[in-house]
Scaffold this motif. Structure first.
Motif, PDB file in Angstrom:
ATOM      1  N   ARG A  45       0.826  -1.215   0.000  1.00 21.12           N
ATOM      2  CA  ARG A  45       0.000   0.000   0.000  1.00 21.12           C
ATOM      3  C   ARG A  45       0.856   1.259   0.000  1.00 21.12           C
ATOM      4  NH1 ARG A  45      -3.064  -4.267   0.367  1.00 21.12           N
ATOM      5  NH2 ARG A  45      -4.979  -4.184   1.605  1.00 21.12           N
ATOM      6  N   ARG A  46       2.095   1.122  -0.464  1.00 24.30           N
ATOM      7  CA  ARG A  46       2.949   2.301  -0.545  1.00 24.30           C
ATOM      8  C   ARG A  46       2.803   2.977  -1.888  1.00 24.30           C
ATOM      9  NH1 ARG A  46       8.149   3.096   2.158  1.00 24.30           N
ATOM     10  NH2 ARG A  46       8.054   2.094   4.171  1.00 24.30           N
ATOM     11  N   LEU A  47       2.965   4.291  -1.851  1.00 21.27           N
ATOM     12  CA  LEU A  47       2.953   5.081  -3.066  1.00 21.27           C
ATOM     13  C   LEU A  47       4.340   5.662  -3.211  1.00 21.27           C
ATOM     14  CD1 LEU A  47       0.798   6.153  -5.097  1.00 21.27           C
ATOM     15  CD2 LEU A  47       0.579   8.104  -3.586  1.00 21.27           C
ATOM     16  N   SER A  48       4.844   5.710  -4.402  1.00 18.17           N
ATOM     17  CA  SER A  48       6.144   6.318  -4.614  1.00 18.17           C
ATOM     18  C   SER A  48       6.055   7.263  -5.790  1.00 18.17           C
ATOM     19  CB  SER A  48       7.199   5.244  -4.882  1.00 18.17           C
ATOM     20  OG  SER A  48       8.479   5.834  -4.897  1.00 18.17           O
ATOM     21  N   LEU A  49       6.731   8.373  -5.682  1.00 14.92           N
ATOM     22  CA  LEU A  49       6.664   9.383  -6.726  1.00 14.92           C
ATOM     23  C   LEU A  49       7.990   9.383  -7.477  1.00 14.92           C
ATOM     24  CD1 LEU A  49       5.292  11.767  -4.072  1.00 14.92           C
ATOM     25  CD2 LEU A  49       3.897  10.930  -5.925  1.00 14.92           C
TER      26      LEU A  49
ATOM     27  N   MET B   1       0.740   8.765   3.515  1.00 12.16           N
ATOM     28  CA  MET B   1       1.967   8.348   2.890  1.00 12.16           C
ATOM     29  C   MET B   1       3.113   9.130   3.481  1.00 12.16           C
ATOM     30  SD  MET B   1       0.315   8.489  -0.862  1.00 12.16           S
ATOM     31  CE  MET B   1      -1.088   9.449  -0.432  1.00 12.16           C
ATOM     32  N   ALA B  13       6.174   6.949  -0.461  1.00 11.14           N
ATOM     33  CA  ALA B  13       5.024   7.364   0.312  1.00 11.14           C
ATOM     34  C   ALA B  13       4.266   6.163   0.816  1.00 11.14           C
ATOM     35  CB  ALA B  13       4.115   8.176  -0.583  1.00 11.14           C
ATOM     36  N   MET B  14       3.754   6.293   1.996  1.00 12.62           N
ATOM     37  CA  MET B  14       2.813   5.295   2.495  1.00 12.62           C
ATOM     38  C   MET B  14       1.444   5.777   2.089  1.00 12.62           C
ATOM     39  SD  MET B  14       4.328   3.032   4.348  1.00 12.62           S
ATOM     40  CE  MET B  14       2.856   2.421   5.161  1.00 12.62           C
ATOM     41  N   ARG B  17      -0.413   8.844   3.568  1.00 15.27           N
ATOM     42  CA  ARG B  17       0.477   9.920   3.989  1.00 15.27           C
ATOM     43  C   ARG B  17       1.510  10.135   2.902  1.00 15.27           C
ATOM     44  NH1 ARG B  17       3.061   7.932   9.433  1.00 15.27           N
ATOM     45  NH2 ARG B  17       3.107   6.014   8.272  1.00 15.27           N
ATOM     46  N   VAL B  18       1.775  11.313   2.533  1.00 18.08           N
ATOM     47  CA  VAL B  18       2.844  11.599   1.582  1.00 18.08           C
ATOM     48  C   VAL B  18       3.606  12.800   2.083  1.00 18.08           C
ATOM     49  CG1 VAL B  18       3.457  12.171  -0.793  1.00 18.08           C
ATOM     50  CG2 VAL B  18       1.345  10.968  -0.344  1.00 18.08           C
TER      51      VAL B  18
END
Lengths: 100, 395
Positions: A45-49, B1, B13-14, B17-18
Motif C-alpha cells: 500500500r505504498r505510493l512512490s513518486l 503516505m 510514500a505510504m 500519507r505523503v
C-alpha cells in the motif's frame, strides 16, 4: 487476508547492486504523470513518486536488460548518479526487485 | 503516505500519507492526471447521526448511483489508474450491493479503504472482509470510552464499534485502522487510543475536525482549544507512525511540519465523488460552491477531474490574500479551504484554527448571517441537526 500495510518501515531491506538484473515488482503499478510517474504497491500500500522521466524509462526497461547498469545507460552522465540513487531507493523499498 | 524525498528524484510514500520536497509539492499543486486520494461516498444513508458528520448523512438519496452506475465508475477509475479509493458515506455497509461493488472494485485493481462505524460488521461479514485482498477497514471511534464517544456518535455506538473490532480480530483480518476525529473532549485520550489500537494490532489514524456538514453546528463546541492544538502537534511529531491523512498541515506553522504532503490537495491530488455521482473538490467541501461536475456528465469522471473550471482554478497559483504576507505562509499555506468557507472566513484569509491566532480574530468579525447556507443535507430529521444537547455532558 489482506496484506498488512507495513506502516512501520521499508518493505524490504534489499541492497541495490548495479550489476544484477531487476524488474518492477509484479504487484506494483506505474501511472504516467507530467513530472514522471506514480508507482503504487498493491502489496505494501505504498505510493512512490518518480520525479524524473528518465528514471521512469529505466524502471520500465529493467526487465529487458541483463543488469541495472545496462538499463541506466540511457541516462545522461550528469544525471546518472541521481537516477541511480533513486533506483537504489526503489529497490530498498521493494518497488523494484531482483530478477533471477 | 510518509514520503521521504530521498534521492531528489523519488519520493516514497505510504498510502494515506505523503511528504514531498518543495519542488514536488509545486508539481502536485499543479494537479495530477488522476487523483492520488479519491474519496467516494457510497450512500447518504446512515444508521448513526454523528453531530459532526461531514456529509450531513442519515437518509438515502433516491438519486444515489445504481449498482450498474457504480460499476461504471469503477471502470472509469480503473482506466485512469486510480490505485485505490477511500470509501465512506453515510455508512457504506447499508448499501445492499456493498460487497458486490467492493469485490468488483478490487477485482479491477481499484483497492478499497472503507470507513465504517462498524455497526453492521457481523462475524460473518468480518470473515468475508478478511478473505478479500486490497481491502482496508477503518473503524470510527471518537472517544476512548462510551462516555466520551456516545454524545458525539450516538448512544451505544462505542460498544458497537468495539464489537466490530472484536469480530475483525477474530476473523484474522489483520491490521485495520482505528480512526479518531480529534475533539476538545478526546484529545486528552490520545494515549488511550494508541493503546487500544495496539491491543488490536491496529493502526491509529487521527484526523482534524472540520466545520463541514453537521460539523458546521457542532464545530465551535468540539474543536480543540489553542493549547490543545499545540500539545497535539508535539504528540504527533513524536509519533510519525500515527496516520493523519495529512489533515493537520495547518499545524506546520508551529515550526515543524508533520509527515505528509503538507498542502491543501483539493482538486489537485484529492477529490470527492458523492453518492449521487457529483464531484466535489474535497471530502470536506460538500457544497455547491465546490461542486465541479458529475460522473454522469458526458466524459465522465476523467473530464471533470482534468477539465472542470473549478479544478482548473484550484490548480492555479494561489491568489494574494491576507495570509500571503504572513511569514508562516510557506509552512501552512493558509490552511484548510473548507474550514475557512464553512466558518464564514475568506478563502485567502487565515484558517479558523491558525496557530498564530489570526483565525480567532477573524472569526470574531464574521457576521452569522453571512455564513454559507447548508445544502445537501440528508439528516434524518430536524431532531438530528439540533441534537447538540448531549454534548453538554462532556463539559
Amino acid at each position: 487476508m489482506p496484506s498488512p500495510p507495513h506502516a512501520l518501515g521499508p518493505a524490504t531491506t534489499s541492497i541495490f547492486d548495479r550489476d544484477r538484473a531487476y524488474r518492477l515488482h509484479p504487484k506494483v503499478a506505474l501511472r504516467p504523470e507530467r513530472f514522471g510517474a506514480l508507482a503504487y504497491s498493491y502489496e505494501t500500500r505504498r505510493l512512490s513518486l518518480l520525479k524524473d522521466l528518465d528514471l521512469v524509462s529505466v524502471v520500465r526497461s529493467l526487465a529487458d536488460h541483463p543488469s541495472a547498469d545496462a538499463a541506466l545507460n540511457i541516462v545522461p552522465a550528469a544525471k546518472r548518479p541521481a537516477v541511480e540513487r533513486a533506483l537504489a531507493r526503489l529497490v530498498e523499498t521493494g518497488f523494484v526487485r531482483e530478477r533471477h | 503516505m510518509s514520503v521521504t524525498d530521498t534521492a531528489g528524484v523519488t519520493g516514497t510514500a505510504m498510502a494515506g500519507r505523503v511528504s514531498a520536497s518543495r519542488s514536488l509539492q509545486d508539481e502536485l499543486l499543479r494537479g495530477l492526471d488522476a487523483p492520488i486520494c479519491l474519496t467516494w461516498e457510497w450512500t447518504y444513508a446512515c444508521n448513526l447521526a454523528c453531530v459532526h458528520c461531514l456529509s450531513s448523512s442519515g437518509r438515502r438519496d433516491p438519486r444515489e448511483l445504481t449498482t450498474a452506475q457504480m460499476r461504471s465508475v469503477v471502470d472509469q477509475l480503473a482506466d485512469m489508474q486510480v490505485f485505490y479509493v477511500n470509501v465512506g458515506g453515510g455508512e457504506p455497509m447499508t448499501r445492499s450491493d456493498f460487497f458486490e461493488v467492493l469485490e468488483y472494485s478490487v477485482d479491477h485493481g481499484v483497492g478499497v479503504k472503507f470507513s465504517t462505524n462498524g455497526g453492521m460488521i457481523t462475524p460473518e461479514k468480518a470473515r468475508r472482509l478478511a478473505s478479500l485482498d486490497y481491502v482496508d477497514v477503518q473503524i470510527s471511534l471518537d472517544g476512548a470510552d462510551a462516555m466520551t464517544n456516545d454524545p458525539v456518535r450516538g448512544s451505544g455506538s462505542y460498544d458497537r464499534a468495539r464489537t466490530a473490532m472484536d469480530h475483525l480480530a477474530a476473523a484474522g483480518f489483520g491490521a485495520f485502522k482505528l480512526s479518531v476525529v480529534v475533539t476538545r473532549h478526546n484529545v486528552s485520550q490520545l494515549d488511550s487510543f494508541e493503546m487500544l489500537a495496539r491491543d488490536y494490532g491496529a493502526e491509529l489514524r487521527v484526523t482534524r475536525l472540520r466545520p463541514s456538514g453537521r460539523g458546521r453546528d457542532s464545530w465551535s463546541q468540539l474543536h480543540p482549544t489553542a493549547a490543545q492544538q499545540r500539545d497535539l502537534h508535539s504528540w504527533l511529531l513524536a509519533r510519525p507512525n500515527v496516520l493523519t491523512g495529512d489533515s493537520f498541515f495547518h499545524l506546520a506553522a508551529y515550526g515543524q511540519a508533520l509527515p505528509g504532503l503538507n498542502l491543501c490537495g483539493a482538486g489537485r491530488v484529492v477529490c470527492l465523488i458523492d453518492p449521487v455521482g457529483d464531484v466535489y473538490a474535497c471530502p470536506f467541501a460538500l457544497h455547491d460552491h465546490f461542486r465541479a461536475g458529475s460522473v454522469l456528465d458526458s466524459g465522465g469522471f476523467a473530464a471533470v477531474w482534468r477539465g472542470s473550471e473549478l479544478f482548473t482554478e484550484l490548480r492555479e497559483p494561489g491568489s494574494a490574500g491576507a495570509c500571503t504576507s504572513c511569514g508562516h505562509y510557506d509552512a501552512c499555506q493558509g490552511g484548510c479551504m473548507a474550514a475557512k468557507f464553512f466558518t464564514g472566513l475568506p478563502v485567502d484569509g487565515p484558517d479558523p484554527e491558525c496557530v498564530l491566532g489570526h483565525g480567532e480574530a477573524a472569526l470574531a468579525a464574521v457576521n452569522a448571517a453571512s455564513l454559507p447556507t447548508v445544502d445537501n443535507d440528508h439528516s434524518r430529521n430536524d431532531h438530528s441537526r439540533r441534537r447538540m444537547l448531549p454534548l453538554s455532558v462532556l463539559r
